[in-house]
Scaffold this active site. Sequence first.
Site, PDB file in Angstrom:
ATOM      1  N   SER A  88       1.596  -9.846  10.711  1.00 30.41           N
ATOM      2  CA  SER A  88       0.909  -8.831   9.914  1.00 30.41           C
ATOM      3  C   SER A  88      -0.597  -8.960  10.109  1.00 30.41           C
ATOM      4  CB  SER A  88       1.254  -9.001   8.424  1.00 30.41           C
ATOM      5  OG  SER A  88       0.374  -8.248   7.617  1.00 30.41           O
ATOM      6  N   CYS A 139       2.563   5.897   8.822  1.00 30.08           N
ATOM      7  CA  CYS A 139       1.640   6.032   7.695  1.00 30.08           C
ATOM      8  C   CYS A 139       0.708   7.213   7.948  1.00 30.08           C
ATOM      9  CB  CYS A 139       0.824   4.747   7.544  1.00 30.08           C
ATOM     10  SG  CYS A 139      -0.494   4.884   6.312  1.00 30.08           S
ATOM     11  N   HIS A 188       5.441  -5.032   8.835  1.00 33.42           N
ATOM     12  CA  HIS A 188       5.395  -6.420   9.295  1.00 33.42           C
ATOM     13  C   HIS A 188       5.582  -7.389   8.136  1.00 33.42           C
ATOM     14  CE1 HIS A 188       3.080  -5.304  13.212  1.00 33.42           C
ATOM     15  NE2 HIS A 188       4.390  -5.239  13.363  1.00 33.42           N
ATOM     16  N   GLU A 235       0.386  -0.467  16.338  1.00 34.20           N
ATOM     17  CA  GLU A 235      -0.467   0.671  15.990  1.00 34.20           C
ATOM     18  C   GLU A 235      -1.402   1.035  17.141  1.00 34.20           C
ATOM     19  OE1 GLU A 235      -4.071   1.789  12.950  1.00 34.20           O
ATOM     20  OE2 GLU A 235      -2.579   0.347  12.225  1.00 34.20           O
ATOM     21  N   CYS A 288       0.860  -1.179   0.000  1.00 29.53           N
ATOM     22  CA  CYS A 288       0.000   0.000   0.000  1.00 29.53           C
ATOM     23  C   CYS A 288       0.902   1.237   0.000  1.00 29.53           C
ATOM     24  CB  CYS A 288      -0.896  -0.004   1.238  1.00 29.53           C
ATOM     25  SG  CYS A 288       0.027   0.094   2.791  1.00 29.53           S
ATOM     26  N   CYS A 326      -8.020   1.479   6.574  1.00 30.65           N
ATOM     27  CA  CYS A 326      -7.394   2.110   5.412  1.00 30.65           C
ATOM     28  C   CYS A 326      -7.928   1.546   4.103  1.00 30.65           C
ATOM     29  CB  CYS A 326      -5.869   2.003   5.495  1.00 30.65           C
ATOM     30  SG  CYS A 326      -5.156   0.549   4.733  1.00 30.65           S
ATOM     31  N   HIS A 379       3.716   1.950  11.675  1.00 32.44           N
ATOM     32  CA  HIS A 379       2.600   1.722  12.597  1.00 32.44           C
ATOM     33  C   HIS A 379       2.384   2.891  13.551  1.00 32.44           C
ATOM     34  CE1 HIS A 379       4.589  -2.173  11.606  1.00 32.44           C
ATOM     35  NE2 HIS A 379       3.379  -2.409  11.172  1.00 32.44           N
TER      36      HIS A 379
END
Length: 345
Positions: free
Chosen positions: A230, A104, A49, A134, A20, A202, A82
Amino acid sequence: MTAATPAARRVLLAAPRGYCAGVDRAVIAVEKALEQYGAPIYVRHEIVHNKYVVQTLEKKGAIFVEQTDEVPPGSIVMFSAHGVAPVVHEEAAAGRLATIDATCPLVTKVHKEAVRYAGEDFDILLIGHEGHEEVIGTSGEAPDHITLVDGPDDVEKVEVRDPSKVVWLSQTTLSVDETMETVDALKEKFPLLVSPPSDDICYATQNRQLAVKQMGAEADLVIVVGSRNSSNSKRLVEVAKLAGARDAHLVDFADEIDEAWLDGVSTVGVTSGASVPEVLVDGVLEWLAQRGFEDVETVKAAEESITFSLPKELRRDLRAEAAELVARAEARAAGGEAAADAAKE
């Protein structure tokens, strides 16, 4: 009597899949930092990850650490995609470290929402998985206002101060369906629950899950390329099974695939998590082709054109900045503020 013709073997390849925009930005940021400042560049936690990505960056000179105090004074440390809590920035400053924040932007958005709602004295119900980096970072923005809700089963025990001032936020890499199930349960308990201005999950997570839903109904087996730590990759396995796939597995590399999974299989779905480089998917397709699955058909769920600019810190001389931080600290220790100011000049 003639034998039945064996079913044609084919692969359904999900699109979009893999990197992404946030992951692409973070990985390039490490590479650019190494190129610009030289090794070592320290990274707090895995930048993303994915085992292969981490190993590749380590070979180039990145050093991954779990805690900020593992980084030597005067070094450059990068924060992963994260995100981190404000206390980590404070630790870096105290440790005389130059920092690059590769969080991000979509995670940063959730952090800002947490700060905003805490400032308005809301109770914040953060939907996410306990212990995920996160979630730790977002919770650190407003620890006195945030309660973690780890799925629908957690809702019953949630308590708030004022049911008229409650908002939900979420980890960006969750299952869309499970998150909304949790939100619905929260709304039953707290009818005045406020939703964030925009969906926290997201775009890439949603698109990858949508593609898997489309191909899962046709696939006997779905192979998800991604690492076991992940979150978004693990969710793809769950989504595939819920979509109708008879079987689904998560693998880092093609050599982890068990040939027994192919027994009675004519259609294999292939996708990858948002932190997975395409070279790993190519390896899986090659492995399948060697076993008769040469016909590859793309299942396209969405177009993606989002990109994020690199962290602003990559436009500064961070090595000089780090050296100055150390010099000022040493001067302060030796002769007080006057000497520190002289060192700055």
